[in-house]
Design an enzyme around this catalytic site. Structure first.
Site, PDB file in Angstrom:
ATOM      1  N   ASP A 192      25.689  42.493 -47.405  1.00  0.00           N
ATOM      2  CA  ASP A 192      27.034  42.929 -47.010  1.00  0.00           C
ATOM      3  C   ASP A 192      27.474  44.104 -47.894  1.00  0.00           C
ATOM      4  O   ASP A 192      28.572  44.646 -47.727  1.00  0.00           O
ATOM      5  CB  ASP A 192      28.052  41.785 -46.993  1.00  0.00           C
ATOM      6  N   GLU A 244      22.835  37.660 -59.731  1.00  0.00           N
ATOM      7  CA  GLU A 244      23.338  39.025 -59.898  1.00  0.00           C
ATOM      8  C   GLU A 244      24.144  39.148 -61.181  1.00  0.00           C
ATOM      9  O   GLU A 244      25.080  38.366 -61.423  1.00  0.00           O
ATOM     10  CB  GLU A 244      24.203  39.415 -58.683  1.00  0.00           C
TER      11      GLU A 244
HETATM   12  O1  KIV Z   1      24.959  42.652 -50.384  1.00  0.00           O
HETATM   13  C1  KIV Z   1      23.971  42.897 -51.082  1.00  0.00           C
HETATM   14  O2  KIV Z   1      23.380  43.976 -51.030  1.00  0.00           O
HETATM   15  C2  KIV Z   1      23.517  41.870 -52.007  1.00  0.00           C
HETATM   16  C3  KIV Z   1      22.476  42.238 -53.005  1.00  0.00           C
HETATM   17  C4  KIV Z   1      23.034  43.127 -54.034  1.00  0.00           C
HETATM   18  C5  KIV Z   1      21.824  41.048 -53.601  1.00  0.00           C
HETATM   19  O3  KIV Z   1      24.003  40.778 -51.958  1.00  0.00           O
END
Ligand code: KIV
Length: 254
Positions: A34, A172
């Site tokens: 997202d 993260e």
């Molecule tokens: O939305 C995204 O790109 C993510 C990644 C950073 C893991 O959740």
């Protein structure tokens, strides 16, 4: 791959052409993140992304995905309410979007939903640490788990998600030592972003890897296009550096 000690490469992707390139380059996981709300749509957060947006981009990526595992992010508001509405959203991402797995942010509080989805044939990837959909509670895009109380909650959240049936866990922006400890304590693979070198795999936002996102990039991202000569060269450099353990180094970790 976790059992064999092989590092897993994951990149975010939002369209057919990039999906085709990453898939043929050997990236094991394509994530329709997202983050598309920020890097594609230009919003300051991921919160405005709708389920229709996520389904659309997953469909585009699915057409280019032949070998990789295709994970689609569940957008804010599409899964938190109750397990049944989470299932309805996941069914759209898998049915219309052709995703193989869905990703949801949150810890123990989401365990019931994870179990509900898994029991109904939906593979789930968890996401802990800096969970961007909670940016307004976290007070910004900040490292999580430096305080022992938060670190302890993250350890417990990781176990709860695994026990509920999650297949993969994204970590993260957490300190390297904590990410290593969580990774060693789980049988499911962890995929880190800003979580140091000891997770089972690494993920980056593709537009950060290419250095084309115009806003400030996080400390943990790296522009792999610098010196690579081409987009496919940058992707290849990321794969090689992840597999060899060169990325992320201390300058891209906490
Ligand atoms: O939305 C995204 O790109 C993510 C990644 C950073 C893991 O959740």
């Amino acid at each position: 791959m976790k059992a064999r000690g092989e590092r897993i490469c994951c990149l975010t992707v939002y369209d057919y052409s990039f999906a085709h390139m990453l898939d043929r380059a050997g990236v094991e996981i394509l994530l329709v993140g997202d983050s598309l709300g920020m890097v594609i749509q230009g919003h300051p957060t991921t919160l405005p992304v709708s389920l229709d947006d996520a389904v659309y981009h997953t469909q585009c990526v699915a057409r280019g995905c032949e070998n990789a595992l295709l994970i689609a992010d569940m957008p804010f508001g599409s899964f938190q309410g109750d397990p049944q509405s989470a299932f309805d959203s996941a069914a759209r991402l898998m049915g219309e979007g052709q995703a193989h797995m869905v990703k949801i942010e949150g810890g123990a509080v989401m365990a019931e939903t994870v179990a509900f989805l898994v029991d109904r044939g939906v593979p789930v990837c968890g996401h802990l640490g800096l969970t961007p959909q909670s940016v307004n509670q976290l007070g910004g895009f900040r490292v999580q788990g430096r305080q022992e109380s938060v670190a302890d909650r993250l350890r417990q959240d990781a176990q709860s998600l695994q026990n509920a049936g999650a297949s993969v866990l994204v970590l993260e922006a957490v300190p390297s030592g904590l990410a290593k400890e969580i990774t060693q304590g789980l049988t499911i693979p962890t995929i880190g972003i800003g979580a140091g070198p000891d997770t089972d795999g690494q993920v980056l936002v593709l537009y950060d890897l290419l250095g084309i996102y115009p806003q400030k990039s996080p400390k943990f991202s790296k522009n792999f296009l610098d010196g690579a000569g081409s987009v496919s060269g940058a992707v290849q450099a990321f794969i090689e550096d992840v597999r060899s353990g060169q990325f992320p180094g201390p300058e891209h970790s906490f």
